[in-house]
Design a protein around this motif. Sequence first.
Motif, PDB file in Angstrom:
ATOM      1  N   UNK A  93      11.411   8.805 -12.091  1.00 27.64           N
ATOM      2  CA  UNK A  93      11.156   7.708 -11.944  1.00 27.64           C
ATOM      3  C   UNK A  93      11.995   6.290 -11.444  1.00 27.64           C
ATOM      4  N   UNK A  94      13.158   7.108 -11.896  1.00 25.07           N
ATOM      5  CA  UNK A  94      14.713   6.297 -11.264  1.00 25.07           C
ATOM      6  C   UNK A  94      14.945   6.886 -10.211  1.00 25.07           C
ATOM      7  N   UNK A  95      14.284   8.170  -8.842  1.00 21.90           N
ATOM      8  CA  UNK A  95      14.259   7.775  -7.418  1.00 21.90           C
ATOM      9  C   UNK A  95      13.291   7.310  -7.245  1.00 21.90           C
ATOM     10  N   UNK A  96      12.180   7.308  -7.501  1.00 21.21           N
ATOM     11  CA  UNK A  96      11.628   6.725  -6.931  1.00 21.21           C
ATOM     12  C   UNK A  96      11.079   5.527  -7.058  1.00 21.21           C
ATOM     13  N   UNK A  97      11.226   4.500  -8.398  1.00 20.80           N
ATOM     14  CA  UNK A  97      12.583   3.149  -7.846  1.00 20.80           C
ATOM     15  C   UNK A  97      12.769   2.976  -7.777  1.00 20.80           C
ATOM     16  N   UNK A  98      14.086   3.598  -7.434  1.00 19.26           N
ATOM     17  CA  UNK A  98      15.193   2.893  -6.159  1.00 19.26           C
ATOM     18  C   UNK A  98      14.586   3.272  -4.874  1.00 19.26           C
ATOM     19  N   UNK A  99      14.257   4.555  -4.707  1.00 24.71           N
ATOM     20  CA  UNK A  99      14.095   3.570  -2.674  1.00 24.71           C
ATOM     21  C   UNK A  99      12.409   2.796  -2.778  1.00 24.71           C
ATOM     22  N   UNK A 100      12.184   2.636  -4.034  1.00 23.29           N
ATOM     23  CA  UNK A 100      11.268   1.616  -3.771  1.00 23.29           C
ATOM     24  C   UNK A 100      12.153   0.263  -3.419  1.00 23.29           C
ATOM     25  N   UNK A 101      13.458  -0.257  -4.044  1.00 21.84           N
ATOM     26  CA  UNK A 101      14.632  -1.180  -3.910  1.00 21.84           C
ATOM     27  C   UNK A 101      15.253  -1.031  -2.600  1.00 21.84           C
ATOM     28  N   UNK A 102      15.569   0.053  -2.320  1.00 23.72           N
ATOM     29  CA  UNK A 102      15.734   0.547  -0.350  1.00 23.72           C
ATOM     30  C   UNK A 102      15.004  -0.825  -0.113  1.00 23.72           C
ATOM     31  N   UNK A 156       0.668  -1.068   0.209  1.00 29.75           N
ATOM     32  CA  UNK A 156      -0.065   0.227  -0.159  1.00 29.75           C
ATOM     33  C   UNK A 156       0.721   1.193   0.196  1.00 29.75           C
ATOM     34  N   UNK A 157       2.023   1.116   0.753  1.00 31.67           N
ATOM     35  CA  UNK A 157       2.615   1.967   1.176  1.00 31.67           C
ATOM     36  C   UNK A 157       3.299   2.534  -0.166  1.00 31.67           C
ATOM     37  N   UNK A 158       4.071   1.517  -1.104  1.00 35.48           N
ATOM     38  CA  UNK A 158       4.694   1.548  -2.539  1.00 35.48           C
ATOM     39  C   UNK A 158       3.991   2.070  -3.450  1.00 35.48           C
ATOM     40  N   UNK A 159       2.768   1.786  -3.313  1.00 35.39           N
ATOM     41  CA  UNK A 159       2.144   1.752  -4.478  1.00 35.39           C
ATOM     42  C   UNK A 159       0.932   3.638  -4.822  1.00 35.39           C
ATOM     43  N   UNK A 160       1.556   4.088  -3.301  1.00 37.70           N
ATOM     44  CA  UNK A 160       1.029   5.658  -2.823  1.00 37.70           C
ATOM     45  C   UNK A 160       1.481   6.058  -3.370  1.00 37.70           C
ATOM     46  N   UNK A 161       3.483   5.341  -4.107  1.00 38.98           N
ATOM     47  CA  UNK A 161       4.221   6.700  -3.728  1.00 38.98           C
ATOM     48  C   UNK A 161       4.881   6.320  -5.695  1.00 38.98           C
ATOM     49  N   UNK A 162       4.167   5.257  -5.905  1.00 41.79           N
ATOM     50  CA  UNK A 162       4.065   5.179  -7.775  1.00 41.79           C
ATOM     51  C   UNK A 162       2.931   5.762  -8.226  1.00 41.79           C
ATOM     52  N   UNK A 163       1.648   5.753  -7.551  1.00 42.07           N
ATOM     53  CA  UNK A 163       0.647   6.230  -7.879  1.00 42.07           C
ATOM     54  C   UNK A 163       0.859   7.416  -8.294  1.00 42.07           C
ATOM     55  N   UNK A 164       1.108   8.464  -7.286  1.00 37.58           N
ATOM     56  CA  UNK A 164       1.928  10.455  -7.186  1.00 37.58           C
ATOM     57  C   UNK A 164       2.063  10.401  -8.326  1.00 37.58           C
ATOM     58  N   UNK A 165       3.617   9.241  -8.305  1.00 38.09           N
ATOM     59  CA  UNK A 165       4.487   9.597  -9.884  1.00 38.09           C
ATOM     60  C   UNK A 165       3.948   9.211 -10.472  1.00 38.09           C
ATOM     61  N   UNK A 177       6.037  13.051   0.364  1.00 36.88           N
ATOM     62  CA  UNK A 177       5.795  11.371   0.198  1.00 36.88           C
ATOM     63  C   UNK A 177       6.861  10.436   0.016  1.00 36.88           C
ATOM     64  N   UNK A 178       8.342  10.725  -1.002  1.00 34.97           N
ATOM     65  CA  UNK A 178       9.227   9.863  -0.805  1.00 34.97           C
ATOM     66  C   UNK A 178      10.107   9.787   0.017  1.00 34.97           C
ATOM     67  N   UNK A 179      10.395  10.944   0.833  1.00 35.48           N
ATOM     68  CA  UNK A 179      11.070  11.036   1.420  1.00 35.48           C
ATOM     69  C   UNK A 179      10.723  10.337   2.874  1.00 35.48           C
ATOM     70  N   UNK A 180       9.306  10.439   2.581  1.00 37.73           N
ATOM     71  CA  UNK A 180       8.901  10.006   4.031  1.00 37.73           C
ATOM     72  C   UNK A 180       8.768   8.610   4.156  1.00 37.73           C
ATOM     73  N   UNK A 181       8.581   7.974   2.446  1.00 38.83           N
ATOM     74  CA  UNK A 181       8.999   6.310   2.585  1.00 38.83           C
ATOM     75  C   UNK A 181       9.801   5.724   2.739  1.00 38.83           C
TER      76      UNK A 181
END
Length: 368
Positions: free
Chosen positions: A157-166, A123-132, A279-283
Amino acid sequence: MSPQLLESTSRVVKFIYNVLGIVQFSYDKTPPRTKFAKIVPRLWSVLSYSTFIHLCIFFNNSRHDGKIMTYVQVFLYHGTVVLMIVLFITFYKRSNKIKTLLICIGDMVVPLSSSVPRKKRICIRSTLVGVLFALIIGSSFQEGNTYYFIFWYYCCIIIAFDTVFINDIFDHVGDKFAAVNEELQLIHTKCDKLVLRFHKKTTFCDTTSLQNLSHFHSELVFLTLEITKQFEVPIIVSMIHSFICMIDGSYTVTVLAAYSQHLTSRFATNFIYLVFALLRLYVLIAKICETQELANSGVLHLHEIWNQHVSRKEMNREFRHLELLSVRMSNARVQFNIRGFFILDWTFFQTMVVAFTTYWLILVQFQV
């Protein structure tokens, strides 16, 4: 079928990691059989990164007009090129190291397993990708140069999915720490029951298991800090870039709200970017703090077991051994210090928000 890395991550997300160049290694734990198999994962993203850098350099439309925002725009354009170059080099250099660390973590086994429900993580990551994706869709409705849109959302896109990877990596790390804590808590509960049952000074705790858990915890802390080192440079560079973009976006939103008779798609895009950056910083910080809390809470469980011996006034070899294990786990605490520049925790999140708000107010006073 050979064992896989990041087993809980879906194939679609893994494919995105490979296409974007975030992951430049195979997910098989076994090494590649041919040189061709070693090279191909590293070449996927060369074309896209080169094209993006080419567009940023040759279609740069920033102009000097003597105003403060001009320098912000210039830094934004050239900073984006620097960011992409740094990310590309970092992704290439960290590839083998991250795969080795993931294999080491995967090989570490404890009897019990405890983890955060997957639905919450998704849910958390889907929210980040949804905003992206909302940012990308909003950019597509703007009037202007197509290359400007690519400049805006490809970095995101790069920064968001690197955050998801972390987040994916620290999910595995957090599960290991949670398993250690669960085992320590089980031993503590078992000792409590035996003490209440027999009411005498007897050695009840399994010091061998505690020692093994202590070694496991120390090794896991070491691997966690090594993983963090692989992400330090991208985090620093992306934080600087995001901070400048947030200032530029907030200024644009303020000007459009103050002088436009109706809100345009440009207003919506910049506002969505502000939401995305926060949101990215929060995640990122939420996952880091969760892992840190799981890593450091094991010390409390071991210290409670040690306190049982103190309350029974047992000054024997087991008491001294538990004291030694408690001190060692206390010294093996996890703290995500990013190259000495800042500690990645909620205090840093507050600092970023306060600094962003301060610079935004300064620019508004000078420009509006």
